[in-house]
Motif scaffolding. Structure first.
Motif, PDB file in Angstrom:
ATOM      1  N   THR A  96       7.104   1.140  -2.116  1.00  0.00           N
ATOM      2  CA  THR A  96       5.693   0.829  -1.715  1.00  0.00           C
ATOM      3  C   THR A  96       4.904   0.659  -3.281  1.00  0.00           C
ATOM      4  O   THR A  96       4.552  -0.431  -3.203  1.00  0.00           O
ATOM      5  CB  THR A  96       4.582   2.136  -2.352  1.00  0.00           C
ATOM      6  OG1 THR A  96       4.910   2.439  -0.055  1.00  0.00           O
ATOM      7  CG2 THR A  96       3.209   1.738  -2.729  1.00  0.00           C
ATOM      8  N   GLU A  97       5.988   0.836  -4.027  1.00  0.00           N
ATOM      9  CA  GLU A  97       5.979   0.207  -5.177  1.00  0.00           C
ATOM     10  C   GLU A  97       6.291  -1.666  -4.943  1.00  0.00           C
ATOM     11  O   GLU A  97       6.345  -2.240  -6.226  1.00  0.00           O
ATOM     12  CB  GLU A  97       7.047   1.288  -6.184  1.00  0.00           C
ATOM     13  CG  GLU A  97       7.194  -0.047  -7.822  1.00  0.00           C
ATOM     14  CD  GLU A  97       8.310   1.687  -8.801  1.00  0.00           C
ATOM     15  OE1 GLU A  97       8.786   1.118  -9.776  1.00  0.00           O
ATOM     16  OE2 GLU A  97       8.837   2.533  -7.858  1.00  0.00           O
ATOM     17  N   GLU A 100       3.580  -3.550  -4.847  1.00  0.00           N
ATOM     18  CA  GLU A 100       2.707  -3.460  -5.620  1.00  0.00           C
ATOM     19  C   GLU A 100       3.178  -4.285  -6.794  1.00  0.00           C
ATOM     20  O   GLU A 100       2.612  -5.968  -7.087  1.00  0.00           O
ATOM     21  CB  GLU A 100       2.740  -2.135  -6.057  1.00  0.00           C
ATOM     22  CG  GLU A 100       1.820  -1.002  -5.843  1.00  0.00           C
ATOM     23  CD  GLU A 100       1.583  -0.126  -6.164  1.00  0.00           C
ATOM     24  OE1 GLU A 100       2.285   0.569  -6.838  1.00  0.00           O
ATOM     25  OE2 GLU A 100       1.442   1.342  -5.464  1.00  0.00           O
ATOM     26  N   GLU A 103       2.796  -8.213  -5.462  1.00  0.00           N
ATOM     27  CA  GLU A 103       1.206  -8.570  -5.207  1.00  0.00           C
ATOM     28  C   GLU A 103       0.916  -8.968  -7.166  1.00  0.00           C
ATOM     29  O   GLU A 103       0.811 -10.074  -7.284  1.00  0.00           O
ATOM     30  CB  GLU A 103       0.372  -7.692  -4.977  1.00  0.00           C
ATOM     31  CG  GLU A 103      -1.030  -8.044  -4.515  1.00  0.00           C
ATOM     32  CD  GLU A 103      -1.399  -8.919  -4.393  1.00  0.00           C
ATOM     33  OE1 GLU A 103      -2.362  -9.969  -4.292  1.00  0.00           O
ATOM     34  OE2 GLU A 103      -0.559  -9.197  -2.799  1.00  0.00           O
TER      35      GLU A 103
END
Length: 169
Positions: A96-97, A100, A103
């Motif tokens: 997930t990190e 992120e 992005e």
């Protein structure tokens, strides 16, 4: 023979491609991505990408070996399928990190916890880097901007920890 060993221990001078000079220093250690210099003012790591070709060749810099080291440092050492639930949860959090961070890089943002390489992808090369080391850590301040607006990003061991901005207001 003693003269040969004495010459190895003598101090040397190094100059980076952007003009920063390290005078009267000795090479403490050679790493795949740079050299660690010891002098009167302390310990500094200078990356091979900041040094002229002749210095890179002198210390047998290998771009592939340096890239492999960066990849190994960023990968988890336990296969997720055989890991404990706690390790699996951390791996999912890292994924997930990573999304992120990817992005944020696209939007030219730097997030706390990003690696130096990720911040370079997001913001580009800093105008100036100030690097210091102690026995345990490498500290860097990356300075971006010009006369009207500057930003300083602070790293510990290649991880973005904090930043300040001066808009001239």
């Amino acid at each position: 023979m003693a003269a040969l060993f004495a010459s190895i221990a003598l101090a040397d001078d190094f100059k980076t491609t952007d003009g920063k000079e390290y005078k009267n220093v000795s090479v403490s250690r050679v790493e795949p991505d740079g050299i660690v210099l010891k002098g009167e003012s302390g310990i500094s790591k200078v990356y091979f990408t900041e040094l002229p070709k002749n210095v890179q060749e002198r210390f047998h810099y290998n771009t592939e070996k340096a890239a492999q080291q960066r990849v190994q440092q960023q990968q988890p050492s336990v296969p997720v399928a055989t890991a404990t639930p706690d390790v699996q949860k951390r791996a999912a959090s890292q994924t997930t990190e990573q999304r992120e961070n990817e992005e944020a890089i696209k939007q030219h943002h730097a997030l706390i916890g990003m690696t130096a390489a990720q911040v370079r992808q997001a913001w580009g090369e800093p105008k100036r880097v100030i690097r210091t080391m102690d026995e345990r850590h490498t500290y860097e301040e990356w300075i971006y901007g010009g006369s009207s607006s500057t930003a300083s990003l602070y790293f510990v061991d290649g991880i973005f920890k904090s930043g300040t901005r001066d808009d001239g207001r």
